[in-house]
Design a protein around this motif. Structure first.
Motif, PDB file in Angstrom:
ATOM      1  N   PHE A  61      -3.928   6.524  -8.801  1.00 51.04           N
ATOM      2  CA  PHE A  61      -3.939   5.901  -7.552  1.00 51.04           C
ATOM      3  C   PHE A  61      -4.162   7.075  -6.542  1.00 51.04           C
ATOM      4  O   PHE A  61      -5.099   6.786  -5.501  1.00 51.04           O
ATOM      5  CB  PHE A  61      -2.630   5.388  -7.281  1.00 51.04           C
TER       6      PHE A  61
ATOM      7  N   LEU B 294     -11.242   7.639  -0.623  1.00 49.29           N
ATOM      8  CA  LEU B 294     -11.395   7.153   0.598  1.00 49.29           C
ATOM      9  C   LEU B 294     -11.055   7.860   1.878  1.00 49.29           C
ATOM     10  O   LEU B 294     -10.897   7.563   2.890  1.00 49.29           O
ATOM     11  CB  LEU B 294     -10.704   5.742   0.533  1.00 49.29           C
TER      12      LEU B 294
ATOM     13  N   TYR C 108       0.932   1.844   5.620  1.00 52.12           N
ATOM     14  CA  TYR C 108       0.170   0.596   5.041  1.00 52.12           C
ATOM     15  C   TYR C 108       1.409  -0.353   4.238  1.00 52.12           C
ATOM     16  O   TYR C 108       1.680  -1.433   4.537  1.00 52.12           O
ATOM     17  CB  TYR C 108      -0.789   0.636   4.279  1.00 52.12           C
TER      18      TYR C 108
ATOM     19  N   PHE D 277     -14.670  -1.407   5.438  1.00 54.13           N
ATOM     20  CA  PHE D 277     -14.598  -1.153   3.894  1.00 54.13           C
ATOM     21  C   PHE D 277     -13.651  -0.672   3.339  1.00 54.13           C
ATOM     22  O   PHE D 277     -12.942  -0.836   2.371  1.00 54.13           O
ATOM     23  CB  PHE D 277     -16.033  -0.646   3.591  1.00 54.13           C
ATOM     24  N   ARG D 278     -13.265   0.417   4.259  1.00 57.15           N
ATOM     25  CA  ARG D 278     -12.432   1.567   3.744  1.00 57.15           C
ATOM     26  C   ARG D 278     -11.022   0.569   3.797  1.00 57.15           C
ATOM     27  O   ARG D 278     -10.174   0.668   2.711  1.00 57.15           O
ATOM     28  CB  ARG D 278     -12.244   2.590   4.736  1.00 57.15           C
TER      29      ARG D 278
ATOM     30  N   LEU E  87     -11.019  -1.998   0.614  1.00 56.90           N
ATOM     31  CA  LEU E  87     -10.886  -1.271  -0.502  1.00 56.90           C
ATOM     32  C   LEU E  87      -9.530  -0.632  -0.824  1.00 56.90           C
ATOM     33  O   LEU E  87      -8.773  -0.787  -1.839  1.00 56.90           O
ATOM     34  CB  LEU E  87     -11.963  -0.458  -0.842  1.00 56.90           C
ATOM     35  N   ALA E  88      -8.886   0.168   0.182  1.00 55.09           N
ATOM     36  CA  ALA E  88      -7.764   0.631   0.215  1.00 55.09           C
ATOM     37  C   ALA E  88      -6.596  -0.590  -0.164  1.00 55.09           C
ATOM     38  O   ALA E  88      -5.582  -0.361  -1.005  1.00 55.09           O
ATOM     39  CB  ALA E  88      -7.427   1.345   1.387  1.00 55.09           C
ATOM     40  N   ALA E  89      -6.655  -1.508   0.624  1.00 59.84           N
ATOM     41  CA  ALA E  89      -5.785  -2.593   0.358  1.00 59.84           C
ATOM     42  C   ALA E  89      -5.779  -3.162  -1.171  1.00 59.84           C
ATOM     43  O   ALA E  89      -4.603  -3.287  -1.895  1.00 59.84           O
ATOM     44  CB  ALA E  89      -5.946  -3.731   1.291  1.00 59.84           C
TER      45      ALA E  89
ATOM     46  N   TYR F 251      -6.769  -1.235  -3.974  1.00 62.64           N
ATOM     47  CA  TYR F 251      -6.443  -0.189  -4.787  1.00 62.64           C
ATOM     48  C   TYR F 251      -4.782  -0.287  -4.597  1.00 62.64           C
ATOM     49  O   TYR F 251      -4.028  -0.094  -5.649  1.00 62.64           O
ATOM     50  CB  TYR F 251      -6.849   1.028  -4.110  1.00 62.64           C
ATOM     51  N   ILE F 252      -4.213  -0.273  -3.331  1.00 62.20           N
ATOM     52  CA  ILE F 252      -2.894  -0.410  -3.271  1.00 62.20           C
ATOM     53  C   ILE F 252      -2.115  -1.645  -3.936  1.00 62.20           C
ATOM     54  O   ILE F 252      -1.001  -1.347  -4.619  1.00 62.20           O
ATOM     55  CB  ILE F 252      -2.400  -0.333  -1.744  1.00 62.20           C
ATOM     56  N   ASP F 253      -2.529  -2.701  -3.729  1.00 63.76           N
ATOM     57  CA  ASP F 253      -1.949  -4.054  -4.489  1.00 63.76           C
ATOM     58  C   ASP F 253      -2.190  -3.827  -5.885  1.00 63.76           C
ATOM     59  O   ASP F 253      -0.979  -4.087  -6.514  1.00 63.76           O
ATOM     60  CB  ASP F 253      -2.799  -5.390  -4.027  1.00 63.76           C
TER      61      ASP F 253
ATOM     62  N   PHE G 154      -1.933  -1.201  -7.595  1.00 58.44           N
ATOM     63  CA  PHE G 154      -1.077   0.005  -7.867  1.00 58.44           C
ATOM     64  C   PHE G 154       0.181  -0.463  -7.918  1.00 58.44           C
ATOM     65  O   PHE G 154       1.071  -0.077  -8.580  1.00 58.44           O
ATOM     66  CB  PHE G 154      -1.292   1.231  -6.763  1.00 58.44           C
ATOM     67  N   MET G 155       0.763  -1.241  -6.725  1.00 57.95           N
ATOM     68  CA  MET G 155       2.021  -1.814  -6.570  1.00 57.95           C
ATOM     69  C   MET G 155       2.419  -2.629  -7.742  1.00 57.95           C
ATOM     70  O   MET G 155       3.561  -2.873  -8.429  1.00 57.95           O
ATOM     71  CB  MET G 155       2.288  -2.596  -5.383  1.00 57.95           C
TER      72      MET G 155
ATOM     73  N   GLN H 169       1.214  -2.224 -10.967  1.00 60.06           N
ATOM     74  CA  GLN H 169       1.585  -1.434 -12.068  1.00 60.06           C
ATOM     75  C   GLN H 169       2.700  -0.864 -11.887  1.00 60.06           C
ATOM     76  O   GLN H 169       3.437  -0.904 -12.999  1.00 60.06           O
ATOM     77  CB  GLN H 169       0.407  -0.397 -12.083  1.00 60.06           C
TER      78      GLN H 169
END
Lengths: 133, 133
Positions: free
Chosen positions: A104, A111, A121, B92-93, B96-98, B100-102, B104-105, B107
């Motif tokens: 992660f 990014l 966030y 875009f950033r 995509l970050a959102a 990835y974070i979702d 990850f959370m 997991q």
DNA sequence: TAAGTGTATTAAGTGATATAATACACTTAA
DNA sequence: TTAAGTGTATTATATCACTTAATACACTTA
């Protein structure tokens, strides 16, 4: 889309990922979170295959990986059992969490996002969720 | 294992993932981090394919996704250019970050780890890294 | 006109995934 | 001893994602 309760295990299978991976992930999660107790008997390979309507070989593949993880012990002729060692579960959790976190952090770095950005966030999101449900 | 500099872009290709995905990820990263400037010309499909020693169709696949992301604009007969819109890059950033974070959370949740657990681990790790490199 | 762009199509090969069918070794209980 | 239920192994087959190869077309620039 497919939802199944098998013994104390709950599975939700779709076609977004390999079947054996979904079984593996969901079984890991159930053991890590204690949804199935230490020492409990897992569904047999054939039973789980029948319930999920997939091939026994596919279940086997997931079960073999579970044993490599140290989360289960297989006894020939008897069945597959969750490990009785809480240490095994704990170290598995730590190792997998570390792997997830590293991966992660690499994504975030790619990014150009710092840890502070991420924390902001998440806290924002947690505040929003706290207000809704 | 394969490392290549093509214009202002740097690629590191292996066989752990689909080739088009690696090109996509690394090009996205370069644009998101400003390693290649807004409006700059990207390597041509054929040139990049030749440099990386892969098929032009594989590069095409990555480039088409880049355009869908809003990170590039393609001009028939001229080439592929990084967008001139900083807003496109920013959104875009964020998106995509959102994502990835979702993911990850989810997991972390599957391992029964809370956000506090994660923060502790990260801070511990950052402290260790600060001392070493 | 020539060279360099992006684009499209068709064919083929490889590897991961999944299924099917079958057989073997072991354990337990009737 | 037998039967049923375990994990395990093997062989064959099918499908799909990914990748390559070869070729052609449309467009832009010099």
């Amino acid at each position: 889309m497919e939802e199944q309760q098998v013994g104390s295990l709950h599975f939700q299978i779709d076609f977004s990922q390999p079947l054996y991976e979904q079984i593996l992930d969901q079984a890991r999660s159930a053991i890590a979170k204690g949804e199935i107790a230490l020492g409990d008997k897992m569904p047999s390979v054939r039973e789980l295959a029948q319930e999920l309507r997939i091939n026994p070989n596919t279940v086997m593949r997931a079960y073999q990986e579970l044993e490599r993880d140290g989360l289960t012990e297989k006894r020939r002729g008897q069945g597959t059992y969750v490990t009785t060692s809480p240490e095994h579960v704990a170290s598995f959790r730590t190792a997998l969490a570390a792997k997830y976190i590293d991966s992660f952090m690499e994504q975030m770095e790619s990014l150009g996002l710092s840890w502070d950005d991420i924390e902001k966030y998440i806290h924002q999101k947690q505040a929003a969720q706290g207000g809704n449900g």
